[in-house]
Scaffold this motif. Structure first.
Motif, short mmCIF file in Angstrom:
data_model
loop_
_atom_site.label_atom_id
_atom_site.label_comp_id
_atom_site.label_asym_id
_atom_site.label_seq_id
_atom_site.Cartn_x
_atom_site.Cartn_y
_atom_site.Cartn_z
N MET A 1 0.85 -1.17 0.00
CA MET A 1 0.00 0.00 0.00
C MET A 1 0.90 1.24 0.00
SD MET A 1 -3.06 1.14 2.60
CE MET A 1 -3.58 -0.54 2.73
N LEU A 2 0.55 2.15 -0.86
CA LEU A 2 1.31 3.40 -0.97
C LEU A 2 0.45 4.57 -0.52
CD1 LEU A 2 2.64 2.96 -4.63
CD2 LEU A 2 3.93 2.57 -2.54
N ALA A 3 1.08 5.55 0.06
CA ALA A 3 0.40 6.81 0.37
C ALA A 3 1.14 7.90 -0.39
CB ALA A 3 0.43 7.08 1.87
N VAL A 4 0.42 8.59 -1.26
CA VAL A 4 1.02 9.59 -2.14
C VAL A 4 0.15 10.84 -2.12
CG1 VAL A 4 1.79 10.03 -4.50
CG2 VAL A 4 1.82 7.69 -3.61
N ASN A 5 0.80 12.00 -2.10
CA ASN A 5 0.00 13.22 -2.06
C ASN A 5 -0.62 13.51 -3.44
OD1 ASN A 5 1.71 14.94 -3.66
ND2 ASN A 5 3.03 15.22 -1.90
N TYR A 6 -1.63 14.33 -3.40
CA TYR A 6 -2.43 14.63 -4.59
C TYR A 6 -1.58 15.15 -5.75
CZ TYR A 6 -5.80 16.94 -7.61
OH TYR A 6 -6.51 17.36 -8.68
N SER A 7 -0.67 16.04 -5.47
CA SER A 7 0.16 16.64 -6.53
C SER A 7 1.01 15.59 -7.23
CB SER A 7 1.06 17.73 -5.96
OG SER A 7 0.28 18.76 -5.41
N THR A 8 1.58 14.68 -6.46
CA THR A 8 2.40 13.62 -7.05
C THR A 8 1.56 12.70 -7.92
OG1 THR A 8 3.91 13.72 -5.16
CG2 THR A 8 3.99 11.74 -6.51
N ILE A 9 0.37 12.35 -7.45
CA ILE A 9 -0.53 11.51 -8.26
C ILE A 9 -0.89 12.22 -9.56
CG2 ILE A 9 -2.93 10.69 -8.39
CD1 ILE A 9 -1.27 8.74 -6.91
N ARG A 10 -1.24 13.48 -9.46
CA ARG A 10 -1.63 14.25 -10.64
C ARG A 10 -0.50 14.26 -11.68
NH1 ARG A 10 -2.46 19.47 -8.62
NH2 ARG A 10 -0.26 19.74 -9.03
N ASP A 11 0.73 14.44 -11.21
CA ASP A 11 1.86 14.53 -12.13
C ASP A 11 2.29 13.17 -12.69
OD1 ASP A 11 1.87 17.24 -11.64
OD2 ASP A 11 3.52 17.16 -10.17
N ASN A 12 1.90 12.09 -12.01
CA ASN A 12 2.34 10.74 -12.42
C ASN A 12 1.18 9.76 -12.46
OD1 ASN A 12 5.39 11.19 -12.29
ND2 ASN A 12 4.71 11.89 -10.27
N PHE A 13 0.03 10.24 -12.88
CA PHE A 13 -1.19 9.44 -12.79
C PHE A 13 -1.08 8.10 -13.52
CE2 PHE A 13 -5.68 8.46 -13.84
CZ PHE A 13 -6.15 8.36 -12.55
N LYS A 14 -0.59 8.11 -14.75
CA LYS A 14 -0.48 6.86 -15.51
C LYS A 14 0.41 5.86 -14.80
CE LYS A 14 0.99 4.80 -19.90
NZ LYS A 14 1.42 3.60 -19.21
N SER A 15 1.51 6.31 -14.28
CA SER A 15 2.44 5.42 -13.59
C SER A 15 1.77 4.76 -12.39
CB SER A 15 3.67 6.22 -13.14
OG SER A 15 4.50 5.44 -12.33
N TYR A 16 1.03 5.52 -11.62
CA TYR A 16 0.36 4.95 -10.45
C TYR A 16 -0.79 4.03 -10.86
CZ TYR A 16 3.25 7.54 -7.24
OH TYR A 16 4.32 8.00 -6.53
N CYS A 17 -1.49 4.38 -11.91
CA CYS A 17 -2.54 3.48 -12.41
C CYS A 17 -1.95 2.15 -12.86
CB CYS A 17 -3.31 4.14 -13.56
SG CYS A 17 -4.43 5.44 -13.04
N ASP A 18 -0.79 2.22 -13.51
CA ASP A 18 -0.12 0.99 -13.93
C ASP A 18 0.28 0.14 -12.72
OD1 ASP A 18 -0.41 1.73 -16.57
OD2 ASP A 18 1.66 2.45 -16.79
N ARG A 19 0.77 0.77 -11.67
CA ARG A 19 1.14 0.03 -10.46
C ARG A 19 -0.08 -0.65 -9.84
NH1 ARG A 19 5.57 3.27 -6.94
NH2 ARG A 19 5.45 1.32 -5.77
N VAL A 20 -1.20 0.05 -9.87
CA VAL A 20 -2.43 -0.51 -9.30
C VAL A 20 -2.89 -1.71 -10.11
CG1 VAL A 20 -4.89 -0.03 -8.98
CG2 VAL A 20 -3.19 1.63 -8.20
N THR A 21 -2.90 -1.58 -11.43
CA THR A 21 -3.45 -2.65 -12.26
C THR A 21 -2.46 -3.79 -12.50
OG1 THR A 21 -2.84 -1.45 -14.27
CG2 THR A 21 -5.08 -1.15 -13.44
N GLU A 22 -1.19 -3.48 -12.63
CA GLU A 22 -0.21 -4.52 -12.96
C GLU A 22 0.38 -5.22 -11.74
OE1 GLU A 22 2.64 -2.63 -15.53
OE2 GLU A 22 1.08 -2.03 -16.96
N HIS A 23 0.40 -4.52 -10.60
CA HIS A 23 1.04 -5.09 -9.41
C HIS A 23 0.07 -5.19 -8.23
CE1 HIS A 23 4.83 -4.82 -11.51
NE2 HIS A 23 4.58 -3.54 -11.76
N ASN A 24 -1.21 -5.01 -8.52
CA ASN A 24 -2.26 -5.09 -7.49
C ASN A 24 -1.95 -4.21 -6.29
OD1 ASN A 24 -4.80 -6.05 -6.82
ND2 ASN A 24 -3.97 -7.69 -5.56
N GLU A 25 -1.39 -3.06 -6.56
CA GLU A 25 -1.02 -2.09 -5.52
C GLU A 25 -2.25 -1.26 -5.15
OE1 GLU A 25 1.53 -1.10 -2.97
OE2 GLU A 25 2.69 -1.58 -4.76
N THR A 26 -2.34 -0.87 -3.89
CA THR A 26 -3.37 0.05 -3.43
C THR A 26 -2.70 1.39 -3.16
OG1 THR A 26 -4.65 -1.72 -2.43
CG2 THR A 26 -5.08 0.50 -1.63
#
Length: 87
Positions: A1-26
């Motif tokens: 499980m990762l905790a990431v602030n809003y700005s970081t998610i916004r700037d790297n949204f695709k990367s985090y979506c890939d981590r969620v879908t490919e590595h079952n990350e929350t």
């Protein structure tokens, strides 16, 4: 499980979506005033929804068993049931 602030998610949204879908990350998206959100995969969401439905169904079965044990049952013959279906 990762905790990431809003700005970081916004700037790297695709990367985090890939981590969620490919590595079952929350991913917990931290926001001001603790109005956080969680990103999970659709598979995880579906699994959770199924677990909720199963839990609700099992609760109904438990209630039915308790009612039977308490003697709150009605006995009907096949003829009774057929007669009821024509009403």
């Amino acid at each position: 499980m990762l905790a990431v602030n809003y700005s970081t998610i916004r700037d790297n949204f695709k990367s985090y979506c890939d981590r969620v879908t490919e590595h079952n990350e929350t991913v917990i998206v931290t926001r001001k005033d603790e109005k956080n959100v969680v990103i999970i995969s659709l598979d995880e969401w579906n699994f959770m929804q199924k677990a909720i439905r199963n839990s609700e169904y099992l609760a109904k079965i438990d209630l039915s068993v308790a009612q039977l044990k308490a003697g709150h049952s009605v006995v009907k013959s096949m003829d009774d049931l057929e007669a009821m279906s024509h009403e």
